[in-house]
Design a protein around this motif. Structure first.
Motif, PDB file in Angstrom:
ATOM      1  N   ASN A 135      28.098 -21.588  -0.590  1.00  0.00           N
ATOM      2  CA  ASN A 135      26.780 -21.130  -1.031  1.00  0.00           C
ATOM      3  C   ASN A 135      26.727 -21.088  -2.553  1.00  0.00           C
ATOM      4  O   ASN A 135      27.294 -20.208  -3.185  1.00  0.00           O
ATOM      5  CB  ASN A 135      26.513 -19.729  -0.456  1.00  0.00           C
ATOM      6  CG  ASN A 135      25.188 -19.156  -0.942  1.00  0.00           C
ATOM      7  OD1 ASN A 135      24.357 -19.870  -1.505  1.00  0.00           O
ATOM      8  ND2 ASN A 135      24.985 -17.873  -0.734  1.00  0.00           N
ATOM      9  N   LEU A 136      26.036 -22.039  -3.155  1.00  0.00           N
ATOM     10  CA  LEU A 136      25.858 -22.022  -4.608  1.00  0.00           C
ATOM     11  C   LEU A 136      24.388 -21.781  -4.969  1.00  0.00           C
ATOM     12  O   LEU A 136      23.930 -22.212  -6.020  1.00  0.00           O
ATOM     13  CB  LEU A 136      26.361 -23.328  -5.228  1.00  0.00           C
ATOM     14  CG  LEU A 136      27.874 -23.517  -5.368  1.00  0.00           C
ATOM     15  CD1 LEU A 136      28.177 -24.719  -6.264  1.00  0.00           C
ATOM     16  CD2 LEU A 136      28.568 -22.292  -5.946  1.00  0.00           C
ATOM     17  N   PHE A 137      23.674 -21.117  -4.073  1.00  0.00           N
ATOM     18  CA  PHE A 137      22.287 -20.780  -4.392  1.00  0.00           C
ATOM     19  C   PHE A 137      22.221 -19.688  -5.472  1.00  0.00           C
ATOM     20  O   PHE A 137      21.184 -19.511  -6.101  1.00  0.00           O
ATOM     21  CB  PHE A 137      21.541 -20.278  -3.141  1.00  0.00           C
ATOM     22  CG  PHE A 137      20.962 -21.386  -2.296  1.00  0.00           C
ATOM     23  CD1 PHE A 137      21.777 -22.147  -1.463  1.00  0.00           C
ATOM     24  CD2 PHE A 137      19.605 -21.662  -2.322  1.00  0.00           C
ATOM     25  CE1 PHE A 137      21.245 -23.170  -0.688  1.00  0.00           C
ATOM     26  CE2 PHE A 137      19.061 -22.687  -1.544  1.00  0.00           C
ATOM     27  CZ  PHE A 137      19.883 -23.441  -0.727  1.00  0.00           C
ATOM     28  N   GLY A 138      23.325 -18.963  -5.642  1.00  0.00           N
ATOM     29  CA  GLY A 138      23.272 -17.821  -6.562  1.00  0.00           C
ATOM     30  C   GLY A 138      22.380 -16.737  -5.998  1.00  0.00           C
ATOM     31  O   GLY A 138      21.837 -15.894  -6.737  1.00  0.00           O
ATOM     32  N   ASP A 139      22.197 -16.748  -4.706  1.00  0.00           N
ATOM     33  CA  ASP A 139      21.337 -15.775  -4.030  1.00  0.00           C
ATOM     34  C   ASP A 139      21.801 -15.731  -2.573  1.00  0.00           C
ATOM     35  O   ASP A 139      22.587 -16.582  -2.142  1.00  0.00           O
ATOM     36  CB  ASP A 139      19.870 -16.228  -4.125  1.00  0.00           C
ATOM     37  CG  ASP A 139      18.872 -15.115  -3.793  1.00  0.00           C
ATOM     38  OD1 ASP A 139      19.297 -14.006  -3.386  1.00  0.00           O
ATOM     39  OD2 ASP A 139      17.653 -15.362  -3.910  1.00  0.00           O
ATOM     40  N   ASN A 140      21.332 -14.718  -1.861  1.00  0.00           N
ATOM     41  CA  ASN A 140      21.732 -14.575  -0.455  1.00  0.00           C
ATOM     42  C   ASN A 140      20.590 -13.871   0.271  1.00  0.00           C
ATOM     43  O   ASN A 140      20.076 -12.864  -0.219  1.00  0.00           O
ATOM     44  CB  ASN A 140      23.037 -13.746  -0.379  1.00  0.00           C
ATOM     45  CG  ASN A 140      23.664 -13.749   0.988  1.00  0.00           C
ATOM     46  OD1 ASN A 140      23.034 -13.357   1.971  1.00  0.00           O
ATOM     47  ND2 ASN A 140      24.897 -14.208   1.080  1.00  0.00           N
ATOM     48  N   PRO A 141      20.193 -14.395   1.432  1.00  0.00           N
ATOM     49  CA  PRO A 141      19.052 -13.800   2.146  1.00  0.00           C
ATOM     50  C   PRO A 141      19.320 -12.376   2.641  1.00  0.00           C
ATOM     51  O   PRO A 141      18.381 -11.676   3.019  1.00  0.00           O
ATOM     52  CB  PRO A 141      18.836 -14.745   3.331  1.00  0.00           C
ATOM     53  CG  PRO A 141      20.122 -15.480   3.496  1.00  0.00           C
ATOM     54  CD  PRO A 141      20.725 -15.575   2.134  1.00  0.00           C
ATOM     55  N   LEU A 142      20.588 -11.944   2.621  1.00  0.00           N
ATOM     56  CA  LEU A 142      20.916 -10.617   3.165  1.00  0.00           C
ATOM     57  C   LEU A 142      20.971  -9.534   2.087  1.00  0.00           C
ATOM     58  O   LEU A 142      21.249  -8.370   2.393  1.00  0.00           O
ATOM     59  CB  LEU A 142      22.249 -10.670   3.930  1.00  0.00           C
ATOM     60  CG  LEU A 142      22.343 -11.714   5.048  1.00  0.00           C
ATOM     61  CD1 LEU A 142      23.680 -11.606   5.770  1.00  0.00           C
ATOM     62  CD2 LEU A 142      21.200 -11.558   6.049  1.00  0.00           C
ATOM     63  N   ILE A 143      20.708  -9.919   0.830  1.00  0.00           N
ATOM     64  CA  ILE A 143      20.717  -8.922  -0.243  1.00  0.00           C
ATOM     65  C   ILE A 143      19.583  -7.916  -0.002  1.00  0.00           C
ATOM     66  O   ILE A 143      18.469  -8.299   0.348  1.00  0.00           O
ATOM     67  CB  ILE A 143      20.576  -9.604  -1.626  1.00  0.00           C
ATOM     68  CG1 ILE A 143      21.884 -10.340  -1.970  1.00  0.00           C
ATOM     69  CG2 ILE A 143      20.235  -8.577  -2.705  1.00  0.00           C
ATOM     70  CD1 ILE A 143      21.810 -11.184  -3.234  1.00  0.00           C
ATOM     71  N   GLY A 144      19.930  -6.637  -0.178  1.00  0.00           N
ATOM     72  CA  GLY A 144      18.949  -5.574   0.056  1.00  0.00           C
ATOM     73  C   GLY A 144      19.412  -4.715   1.210  1.00  0.00           C
ATOM     74  O   GLY A 144      20.479  -4.963   1.786  1.00  0.00           O
ATOM     75  N   PRO A 145      18.611  -3.708   1.574  1.00  0.00           N
ATOM     76  CA  PRO A 145      19.010  -2.816   2.667  1.00  0.00           C
ATOM     77  C   PRO A 145      19.256  -3.607   3.947  1.00  0.00           C
ATOM     78  O   PRO A 145      18.583  -4.607   4.198  1.00  0.00           O
ATOM     79  CB  PRO A 145      17.781  -1.907   2.841  1.00  0.00           C
ATOM     80  CG  PRO A 145      16.988  -2.039   1.594  1.00  0.00           C
ATOM     81  CD  PRO A 145      17.292  -3.385   1.019  1.00  0.00           C
ATOM     82  N   ASN A 146      20.258  -3.176   4.726  1.00  0.00           N
ATOM     83  CA  ASN A 146      20.576  -3.891   5.960  1.00  0.00           C
ATOM     84  C   ASN A 146      20.146  -3.093   7.179  1.00  0.00           C
ATOM     85  O   ASN A 146      20.321  -1.888   7.235  1.00  0.00           O
ATOM     86  CB  ASN A 146      22.086  -4.140   6.046  1.00  0.00           C
ATOM     87  CG  ASN A 146      22.447  -4.964   7.265  1.00  0.00           C
ATOM     88  OD1 ASN A 146      21.982  -6.103   7.419  1.00  0.00           O
ATOM     89  ND2 ASN A 146      23.238  -4.397   8.161  1.00  0.00           N
ATOM     90  N   ASP A 147      19.561  -3.786   8.138  1.00  0.00           N
ATOM     91  CA  ASP A 147      19.198  -3.140   9.400  1.00  0.00           C
ATOM     92  C   ASP A 147      20.284  -3.467  10.427  1.00  0.00           C
ATOM     93  O   ASP A 147      20.399  -4.604  10.883  1.00  0.00           O
ATOM     94  CB  ASP A 147      17.837  -3.670   9.875  1.00  0.00           C
ATOM     95  CG  ASP A 147      17.344  -2.928  11.103  1.00  0.00           C
ATOM     96  OD1 ASP A 147      18.171  -2.380  11.857  1.00  0.00           O
ATOM     97  OD2 ASP A 147      16.112  -2.903  11.308  1.00  0.00           O
ATOM     98  N   GLU A 148      21.078  -2.464  10.774  1.00  0.00           N
ATOM     99  CA  GLU A 148      22.209  -2.672  11.693  1.00  0.00           C
ATOM    100  C   GLU A 148      21.763  -3.184  13.055  1.00  0.00           C
ATOM    101  O   GLU A 148      22.551  -3.753  13.794  1.00  0.00           O
ATOM    102  CB  GLU A 148      23.011  -1.369  11.856  1.00  0.00           C
ATOM    103  CG  GLU A 148      23.837  -0.981  10.630  1.00  0.00           C
ATOM    104  CD  GLU A 148      25.127  -1.789  10.482  1.00  0.00           C
ATOM    105  OE1 GLU A 148      25.720  -2.166  11.508  1.00  0.00           O
ATOM    106  OE2 GLU A 148      25.531  -2.040   9.324  1.00  0.00           O
ATOM    107  N   GLU A 149      20.516  -2.937  13.393  1.00  0.00           N
ATOM    108  CA  GLU A 149      20.029  -3.430  14.686  1.00  0.00           C
ATOM    109  C   GLU A 149      19.832  -4.948  14.661  1.00  0.00           C
ATOM    110  O   GLU A 149      19.795  -5.597  15.694  1.00  0.00           O
ATOM    111  CB  GLU A 149      18.715  -2.746  15.068  1.00  0.00           C
ATOM    112  CG  GLU A 149      18.934  -1.335  15.582  1.00  0.00           C
ATOM    113  CD  GLU A 149      17.634  -0.678  15.989  1.00  0.00           C
ATOM    114  OE1 GLU A 149      16.739  -1.388  16.510  1.00  0.00           O
ATOM    115  OE2 GLU A 149      17.515   0.533  15.745  1.00  0.00           O
ATOM    116  N   LEU A 150      19.697  -5.499  13.465  1.00  0.00           N
ATOM    117  CA  LEU A 150      19.563  -6.961  13.358  1.00  0.00           C
ATOM    118  C   LEU A 150      20.920  -7.622  13.168  1.00  0.00           C
ATOM    119  O   LEU A 150      21.163  -8.721  13.654  1.00  0.00           O
ATOM    120  CB  LEU A 150      18.641  -7.320  12.187  1.00  0.00           C
ATOM    121  CG  LEU A 150      17.168  -6.925  12.333  1.00  0.00           C
ATOM    122  CD1 LEU A 150      16.388  -7.314  11.084  1.00  0.00           C
ATOM    123  CD2 LEU A 150      16.532  -7.573  13.564  1.00  0.00           C
TER     124      LEU A 150
END
Ligand code: HPA
Length: 275
Positions: A135-150
């Motif tokens: 991953n060289l996007f320098g970003d990640n879709p999971l950044i931020g609060p995480n919902d454990e149910e997901l």
């Protein structure tokens, strides 16, 4: 967070009103696989623009539809057209449809893309089974609060591309006499193609193919516990850092030439996937 779950539910409920299909397999029809949608039977085509909470497509002429139906007698949901980071969507928007397809019932996701080949054994129009990514996007879709149910806060990525699906696909390719490489896909934001120095760097870090998609969707698919199969269509080459200058037209031509083979491979794999 509650918001994300509520949004997914709202999208899923809308889609379920339109179609009775309960897909076990999701497909992202990237470049080189677009026409597979035509083979889907008993299909319901839902424009993204009709689905609540879906991002709105910016690319003209890009088929922006969710297609539900049967392929090889299996219930599938397919994205006809995807969202790219370089278009200006954030990675949560880019990957939202993956979450919706999982909640519709999909346990497996098949992702295709067009990519630049850097491995010296690759030729234009070849197919590459993705065995891992960088991953060289320098970003990640999971950044931020995480919902454990997901999904988990720190998802395991040791088998981001399902080994059993890799093995199954290799077997199918062998039987059908389809030339299929294996390799590592590196994902960058684009929209610029790479400089010769960048290609040399990407080869050094162990990548075989480079593209501007897939990595975010694969991360979210893993977060949701889906099994991933990824296939790249090699549309242009940068061997030993020497770029073979390529325009969009040539990229699309290589992709459309490879399309019948990619389509055949994916269909045969779908036939063989069982739960
Ligand atoms: N680089 C990045 N993305 C691509 C390429 C490439 O060479 N070819 C197709 N998508």
């Amino acid at each position: 967070m509650e918001d994300l779950k509520a949004k997914i539910t709202e999208s899923v409920e809308f889609i379920n009103q339109k179609s009775n299909i309960k897909p076990k397999i999701a497909i992202i029809l990237g470049t080189g696989l677009g026409r597979l949608a035509e083979d889907i039977q008993e299909k319901e085509i839902i424009p993204y623009s009709d689905i609540p909470n879906f991002p709105i497509s910016t690319v003209q002429g890009h088929g922006g539809n969710l297609v539900l139906g049967k392929l090889e007698n299996k219930e599938v949901v397919a994205m006809q057209g995807r969202f790219h980071y370089y278009e200006g969507y954030n990675l949560k928007e880019v990957t939202f449809p993956v979450r919706v397809m999982k909640k519709l019932g999909a346990e497996v996701i098949i992702i295709s893309n067009a990519a630049g080949g850097m491995n010296r054994f690759f030729k234009r129009g070849d197919l590459m089974l993705i065995t891992d990514h960088i991953n060289l996007f320098g970003d990640n879709p999971l950044i931020g609060p995480n919902d454990e149910e997901l999904g988990l806060r720190f998802p395991d990525m040791s088998e981001a591309y399902d080994r059993k699906l890799v093995e199954l696909t290799l077997k199918v390719a062998l039987k059908e006499k389809i030339k299929l490489h294996q390799g590592i896909y590196v994902g960058l934001t684009g929209p610029t193609l790479e400089t010769p120095a960048e290609y040399r760097f990407l080869i050094k870090i162990g990548a075989d193919a480079v593209g501007m998609s897939t990595v975010p969707e694969v991360i979210v698919a893993n977060h949701m516990g889906m099994k991933v199969l990824g296939i790249s269509c090699i549309t242009d080459l940068a061997i030993n850092g020497v770029v073979v200058k390529t325009g969009l037209e040539e990229i699309l031509k290589a992709a459309s030439d490879a399309e019948p083979i990619m389509t055949k491979l994916v269909k045969k794999v779908i036939q063989k996937i069982d739960y």
